[in-house]
Design a protein around this motif. Structure first.
Motif, PDB file in Angstrom:
ATOM      1  N   LEU A  97       0.826  -1.212   0.000  1.00  0.00           N
ATOM      2  CA  LEU A  97       0.000   0.000   0.000  1.00  0.00           C
ATOM      3  C   LEU A  97       0.863   1.267   0.000  1.00  0.00           C
ATOM      4  O   LEU A  97       0.358   2.371   0.192  1.00  0.00           O
ATOM      5  N   ALA A  98       2.169   1.126  -0.226  1.00  0.00           N
ATOM      6  CA  ALA A  98       3.077   2.290  -0.220  1.00  0.00           C
ATOM      7  C   ALA A  98       2.861   3.160  -1.445  1.00  0.00           C
ATOM      8  O   ALA A  98       2.756   2.658  -2.557  1.00  0.00           O
ATOM      9  N   GLY A  99       2.768   4.454  -1.235  1.00  0.00           N
ATOM     10  CA  GLY A  99       2.606   5.405  -2.334  1.00  0.00           C
ATOM     11  C   GLY A  99       3.846   6.264  -2.499  1.00  0.00           C
ATOM     12  O   GLY A  99       4.908   5.974  -1.948  1.00  0.00           O
ATOM     13  N   GLN A 100       3.698   7.354  -3.255  1.00  0.00           N
ATOM     14  CA  GLN A 100       4.836   8.224  -3.542  1.00  0.00           C
ATOM     15  C   GLN A 100       5.331   8.929  -2.288  1.00  0.00           C
ATOM     16  O   GLN A 100       6.529   9.213  -2.151  1.00  0.00           O
ATOM     17  N   GLY A 101       4.420   9.226  -1.359  1.00  0.00           N
ATOM     18  CA  GLY A 101       4.798   9.987  -0.173  1.00  0.00           C
ATOM     19  C   GLY A 101       5.913   9.337   0.623  1.00  0.00           C
ATOM     20  O   GLY A 101       6.944   9.949   0.898  1.00  0.00           O
ATOM     21  N   VAL A 102       5.720   8.070   0.981  1.00  0.00           N
ATOM     22  CA  VAL A 102       6.722   7.388   1.808  1.00  0.00           C
ATOM     23  C   VAL A 102       8.005   7.148   1.013  1.00  0.00           C
ATOM     24  O   VAL A 102       9.102   7.117   1.569  1.00  0.00           O
ATOM     25  N   ARG A 103       7.882   7.011  -0.311  1.00  0.00           N
ATOM     26  CA  ARG A 103       9.092   6.892  -1.149  1.00  0.00           C
ATOM     27  C   ARG A 103       9.936   8.151  -1.016  1.00  0.00           C
ATOM     28  O   ARG A 103      11.161   8.081  -0.864  1.00  0.00           O
ATOM     29  N   ASP A 104       9.306   9.310  -1.107  1.00  0.00           N
ATOM     30  CA  ASP A 104      10.052  10.568  -1.012  1.00  0.00           C
ATOM     31  C   ASP A 104      10.649  10.749   0.376  1.00  0.00           C
ATOM     32  O   ASP A 104      11.811  11.135   0.514  1.00  0.00           O
ATOM     33  N   VAL A 105       9.850  10.480   1.412  1.00  0.00           N
ATOM     34  CA  VAL A 105      10.326  10.696   2.781  1.00  0.00           C
ATOM     35  C   VAL A 105      11.567   9.852   3.072  1.00  0.00           C
ATOM     36  O   VAL A 105      12.477  10.292   3.769  1.00  0.00           O
ATOM     37  N   THR A 106      11.619   8.649   2.514  1.00  0.00           N
ATOM     38  CA  THR A 106      12.689   7.717   2.886  1.00  0.00           C
ATOM     39  C   THR A 106      13.823   7.625   1.863  1.00  0.00           C
ATOM     40  O   THR A 106      14.773   6.886   2.089  1.00  0.00           O
ATOM     41  N   ARG A 107      13.742   8.376   0.744  1.00  0.00           N
ATOM     42  CA  ARG A 107      14.732   8.216  -0.321  1.00  0.00           C
ATOM     43  C   ARG A 107      16.169   8.343   0.192  1.00  0.00           C
ATOM     44  O   ARG A 107      17.022   7.486  -0.055  1.00  0.00           O
ATOM     45  N   ILE A 108      16.473   9.403   0.972  1.00  0.00           N
ATOM     46  CA  ILE A 108      17.865   9.614   1.391  1.00  0.00           C
ATOM     47  C   ILE A 108      18.335   8.559   2.384  1.00  0.00           C
ATOM     48  O   ILE A 108      19.533   8.396   2.589  1.00  0.00           O
ATOM     49  N   ALA A 109      17.392   7.841   2.991  1.00  0.00           N
ATOM     50  CA  ALA A 109      17.768   6.805   3.951  1.00  0.00           C
ATOM     51  C   ALA A 109      18.491   5.646   3.276  1.00  0.00           C
ATOM     52  O   ALA A 109      19.008   4.760   3.959  1.00  0.00           O
ATOM     53  N   ALA A 110      18.550   5.638   1.939  1.00  0.00           N
ATOM     54  CA  ALA A 110      19.293   4.608   1.214  1.00  0.00           C
ATOM     55  C   ALA A 110      20.798   4.888   1.207  1.00  0.00           C
ATOM     56  O   ALA A 110      21.585   4.073   0.745  1.00  0.00           O
ATOM     57  N   GLY A 111      21.211   6.035   1.738  1.00  0.00           N
ATOM     58  CA  GLY A 111      22.630   6.419   1.724  1.00  0.00           C
ATOM     59  C   GLY A 111      23.514   5.498   2.564  1.00  0.00           C
ATOM     60  O   GLY A 111      23.027   4.774   3.440  1.00  0.00           O
ATOM     61  N   ASP A 112      24.816   5.562   2.319  1.00  0.00           N
ATOM     62  CA  ASP A 112      25.805   4.674   2.952  1.00  0.00           C
ATOM     63  C   ASP A 112      25.901   4.896   4.469  1.00  0.00           C
ATOM     64  O   ASP A 112      26.306   5.963   4.928  1.00  0.00           O
ATOM     65  N   PRO A 113      25.531   3.890   5.281  1.00  0.00           N
ATOM     66  CA  PRO A 113      25.541   4.055   6.747  1.00  0.00           C
ATOM     67  C   PRO A 113      26.916   4.415   7.312  1.00  0.00           C
ATOM     68  O   PRO A 113      27.001   5.227   8.244  1.00  0.00           O
ATOM     69  N   ALA A 114      27.997   3.849   6.764  1.00  0.00           N
ATOM     70  CA  ALA A 114      29.334   4.133   7.307  1.00  0.00           C
ATOM     71  C   ALA A 114      29.691   5.603   7.083  1.00  0.00           C
ATOM     72  O   ALA A 114      30.144   6.300   7.995  1.00  0.00           O
ATOM     73  N   LEU A 115      29.472   6.075   5.863  1.00  0.00           N
ATOM     74  CA  LEU A 115      29.744   7.481   5.549  1.00  0.00           C
ATOM     75  C   LEU A 115      28.943   8.397   6.462  1.00  0.00           C
ATOM     76  O   LEU A 115      29.466   9.364   7.032  1.00  0.00           O
TER      77      LEU A 115
END
Lengths: 380, 380
Positions: A219-237
């Protein structure tokens, strides 16, 4: 050498013939690529020889080794994680590698204080930070245009020489960025609000998706995609960045957490459930006020071209999922003399159809709609 | 009547000749527009006569008044905020307005329980929720294609008749959406995670921007824009949604707030500052683990076309800010037979230049790059 004398209304800048880039990740390699486009001599170093080799193969410059000797570079760009900046600066200065030094780390106060403590020469160093990045990292993600039109903050210390500042301004111009002078502490507080705390918050929302049942993801829409996009960044960095700006980020996160916890308490009370924290008094009007503060905040974000948030007219067009659909659409806009300021494809899961949202100057919207309709496009 | 008999492998659906839409906001008007495209007779009602007039002028159907009488509609779509659904259902059923009833509210359990309590006829009612929306609201923002390919959740009660379900399935098909059967409580827990809690969290981040100094806003990049985009939504509408799903949202928000507060405590400790809450023991490794959970969460979000998150190749091209630039670019892609799956313009504040990021099937990337380069495009 390509960049001499006076640019932008007589502002003097130093010549920039040769640059050493230490750290061939996304930012370092992108700086190198931008300089190579202006035929500056660029040399590359990194703890990881594979990274230097890849950056070099991408055209970012030739490898360099600490023992090489030779004449000093005009500038050494230290593009390593924030926690290693000061030690790297000290090491390079002891070798007399360059006339001037800068860094590109996302935090400024801590590396600067550390450099002072280690006994670095602060006269030849200017701390810098290009506000550009991607979710992807490493030299393969680098782009010569990464800094085009982006802000590039720089934070001279009291000891910093005017010549060092001029050299950095030359670099910033060659990268096509906009130089923004700001004190190190002010910089760190600013990026805590607009970058570091939002990153942690996005991760906390995305962490809920990691544990959610499959139904929820469906049931995920565009909203949660946008909110979480940057969370895909490298955890170590990001761990390094957050450690280096720990207190400013902590303060922003505390305010965010307090607002979210208060909203949760208000919602529990609305649901008629027990609220363990008896001190919380907020109800739904408080939640509404939080949402209103949020709207005010979004309205303060500057828009395209660095100006104030501008209002484009959005035109929706239904497009098919075939080669050439967008080509035909943009051809019609071109023939109508309408400039597309932005375009966003809204996907329609499960169907070979989508809606393209075209942003145009408000006065051009009717022209575009008329032209598209005349060519058979479906505008809902 | 346009929609009879059997669709999709013999699944029987009821004929849908006439529909009453109560509530002509974004969702109600979009449903009406979609039905009108299939020549279904649509009548419109709303507390606000201006809203009905506008929806009607947009081609969504003719106005309807409660006292009109006449034959019953096949279906009444109750498109009012969640807190008014049950009362509206009762009122319409008492008038015998339609054979079947549905709603479109973002929460399901509470309206359903309330309808039972008020003595509504649950045999003729199926609760529904199309997962589609926009930051803009009202009939002017409505689009016939709003639901194309989107999930449309429906939650039959034990009392709901098969005929009522069939009628709703007919509506969902005419709107081009994908019907997803789910229990009301499961639905509410799902949307709390993927929509309602992210909305509050985005507002809490955006609220910091409302109080931040101008310097900070000047350093804002794409990340914070994405995180806060949905926070621009209507606070009154969202207050109603959050009230109606209060407990599930509160639980998600509590977990989000706890993670953010723990990250803040870990960062304070890293900075050498006092941490008032002596119970918190988390350090930087805990923050790294949170960021890693975030990465895992983003990887679970399904991609385009409803399938699993797919990996496109992204091709970067430098484009100018003049009419026709994108037309030429897409023309080249078309001639090369490459389908652009997605396009994103990265703005370069202060400069008439930008980078277009084109997403294509991985095997088509080289073809596209070759074709673009052959036509003089600059690919960094």
């Amino acid at each position: 050498m390509v960049f001499h004398g006076h640019l932008r209304g007589g502002e003097p800048v130093s010549p920039l013939d040769s640059v050493l880039v230490v750290g061939t990740g996304l930012i370092g390699t992108s700086v190198a690529l931008a300089l190579r486009e202006h035929d500056v001599e660029v040399r590359l170093a990194d703890l990881d020889p594979g990274s230097v080799r890849l950056a070099s193969e991408l055209g970012a410059g030739l490898p360099w080794s600490p023992g090489e000797g030779g004449p000093a570079f005009d500038l050494a760009v230290i593009a390593v994680p924030p926690q290693y900046v000061a030690a790297e600066l000290l090491s390079l200065q002891r070798q007399g590698v360059a006339r001037h030094y800068t860094d590109v780390a996302s935090v400024k106060a801590l590396p600067l204080a550390e450099a002072g403590r280690l006994g670095c020469d602060l006269a030849s160093f200017v701390a810098g930070h290009p506000l550009a990045g991607r979710e992807r990292s490493g030299p393969a993600a680098a782009r010569a245009d990464l800094f085009l039109g982006r802000p590039w903050a720089y934070c001279p210390a009291p000891e910093t020489s005017p010549a060092a500042v001029e050299t950095l301004l030359g670099l910033i111009k060659l990268c096509g960025a906009e130089a923004v002078r700001v004190a190190a502490e002010e910089h760190d507080r600013a990026v805590a609000v607009v970058s570091h705390a939002p990153h942690v918050t996005a991760a906390a929302v995305a962490a809920r998706l990691a544990e959610a049942p499959e139904t929820a993801l469906g049931l995920a829409g565009q909203g949660v995609r946008d909110v979480t996009r940057i969370a895909a960044g490298d955890p170590a960095l990001w761990t390094g960045i957050l450690s280096g700006n720990a207190l400013p980020v902590a303060k922003v996160l505390e305010a965010v957490a307090a607002d979210i916890a208060a909203a949760a308490a208000a919602l529990r009370r609305t649901a008629g459930a027990d609220v363990p924290d008896a001190g919380a008094e907020a109800g739904m009007p408080w939640v509404t006020a939080l949402l209103e503060r949020g709207v005010t905040g979004t309205e303060r974000i500057p828009g395209k071209h660095g100006g104030p948030a501008s209002v484009y007219a959005n035109v929706q067009v239904i497009v098919g999922d075939r080669p050439g659909e967008l080509a035909r659409l943009f051809q019609v806009a071109k023939e109508a003399g309408v400039n597309i300021e932005d375009v966003r494809l809204e996907h329609t899961p499960g169907l070979p159809l989508g809606a393209a949202e075209l942003s145009v100057q408000p006065q051009a919207a009717d022209t575009l709609i008329g032209a598209l309709r005349a060519h058979g496009w479906h505008i809902p």
